[in-house]
Motif scaffolding. Structure first.
Motif, mmCIF file in Angstrom:
data_model
loop_
_atom_site.group_PDB
_atom_site.id
_atom_site.type_symbol
_atom_site.label_atom_id
_atom_site.label_comp_id
_atom_site.label_asym_id
_atom_site.label_seq_id
_atom_site.Cartn_x
_atom_site.Cartn_y
_atom_site.Cartn_z
ATOM 1 N N GLU A 71 59.776 -12.545 39.601
ATOM 2 C CA GLU A 71 60.907 -11.737 40.060
ATOM 3 C C GLU A 71 61.387 -12.189 41.430
ATOM 4 O O GLU A 71 62.587 -12.260 41.687
ATOM 5 C CB GLU A 71 60.507 -10.264 40.111
ATOM 6 N N GLU A 74 63.345 -15.380 41.071
ATOM 7 C CA GLU A 74 64.671 -15.104 40.527
ATOM 8 C C GLU A 74 65.590 -14.525 41.604
ATOM 9 O O GLU A 74 66.761 -14.899 41.687
ATOM 10 C CB GLU A 74 64.564 -14.145 39.343
ATOM 11 N N LYS A 75 65.079 -13.632 42.434
ATOM 12 C CA LYS A 75 65.889 -13.057 43.517
ATOM 13 C C LYS A 75 66.301 -14.130 44.511
ATOM 14 O O LYS A 75 67.448 -14.166 44.964
ATOM 15 C CB LYS A 75 65.109 -11.958 44.238
ATOM 16 N N GLU A 76 65.366 -15.023 44.855
ATOM 17 C CA GLU A 76 65.693 -16.095 45.792
ATOM 18 C C GLU A 76 66.749 -17.023 45.203
ATOM 19 O O GLU A 76 67.651 -17.481 45.915
ATOM 20 C CB GLU A 76 64.430 -16.884 46.150
ATOM 21 N N GLN A 77 66.659 -17.285 43.914
ATOM 22 C CA GLN A 77 67.646 -18.147 43.263
ATOM 23 C C GLN A 77 69.011 -17.472 43.259
ATOM 24 O O GLN A 77 70.033 -18.114 43.522
ATOM 25 C CB GLN A 77 67.205 -18.463 41.833
ATOM 26 N N GLU A 78 69.052 -16.164 42.977
ATOM 27 C CA GLU A 78 70.315 -15.434 42.998
ATOM 28 C C GLU A 78 70.922 -15.434 44.395
ATOM 29 O O GLU A 78 72.135 -15.603 44.563
ATOM 30 C CB GLU A 78 70.105 -14.002 42.521
ATOM 31 N N GLN A 79 70.084 -15.247 45.414
ATOM 32 C CA GLN A 79 70.576 -15.258 46.788
ATOM 33 C C GLN A 79 71.129 -16.632 47.153
ATOM 34 O O GLN A 79 72.163 -16.749 47.817
ATOM 35 C CB GLN A 79 69.459 -14.862 47.757
ATOM 36 N N GLU A 81 72.417 -18.801 45.091
ATOM 37 C CA GLU A 81 73.677 -18.971 44.379
ATOM 38 C C GLU A 81 74.788 -18.186 45.053
ATOM 39 O O GLU A 81 75.928 -18.662 45.151
ATOM 40 C CB GLU A 81 73.518 -18.537 42.919
ATOM 41 N N GLU A 82 74.480 -16.984 45.550
ATOM 42 C CA GLU A 82 75.484 -16.183 46.246
ATOM 43 C C GLU A 82 75.911 -16.858 47.535
ATOM 44 O O GLU A 82 77.087 -16.868 47.893
ATOM 45 C CB GLU A 82 74.932 -14.784 46.541
ATOM 46 N N GLU A 83 74.938 -17.431 48.252
ATOM 47 C CA GLU A 83 75.268 -18.121 49.501
ATOM 48 C C GLU A 83 76.148 -19.342 49.222
ATOM 49 O O GLU A 83 77.072 -19.628 49.962
ATOM 50 C CB GLU A 83 73.982 -18.538 50.223
ATOM 51 N N SER A 85 78.178 -19.704 46.672
ATOM 52 C CA SER A 85 79.506 -19.279 46.226
ATOM 53 C C SER A 85 80.312 -18.721 47.399
ATOM 54 O O SER A 85 81.528 -18.866 47.439
ATOM 55 C CB SER A 85 79.381 -18.222 45.120
#
Length: 95
Positions: A71, A74-79, A81-83, A85
């Protein structure tokens, strides 16, 4: 056994002798080694391995730790990706 002797010979009771003989035969038939070697049953081991609550808890903790790590990844990967974008439009606007 001494108690059964006393009950039978001094008090004239037969029931304790019958009970002792029957319980011995019952214990023999239910013994795992008798079941394996005489009755030919297929048991994995003559004696079942006792379940260890400590090992069960250890496996549970390992599984929970792995889930937490997944988990977090996954959170680090989402962060990340947000950075990426949010950084991309800023770069395009500067040009």
């Amino acid at each position: 056994m001494l108690f059964n002797w006393f009950l039978h010979f001094k008090l004239g009771q037969v029931q304790p002798l019958v009970f002792q003989a029957a319980s011995g035969a019952f214990a023999l038939v239910n013994h795992p080694l008798f079941q394996v070697y005489v009755l030919g049953r297929d048991l994995e081991r003559p004696f079942a391995a006792p379940a260890s609550p400590i090992m069960a808890n250890l496996e549970k903790l390992k599984q929970e730790q792995a889930e937490k790590e997944q988990e977090q990844a996954e959170k680090e990967q989402e962060q990340a990706e947000e950075e990426d974008s949010t950084a991309a439009p800023l770069i395009e606007e500067e040009e």
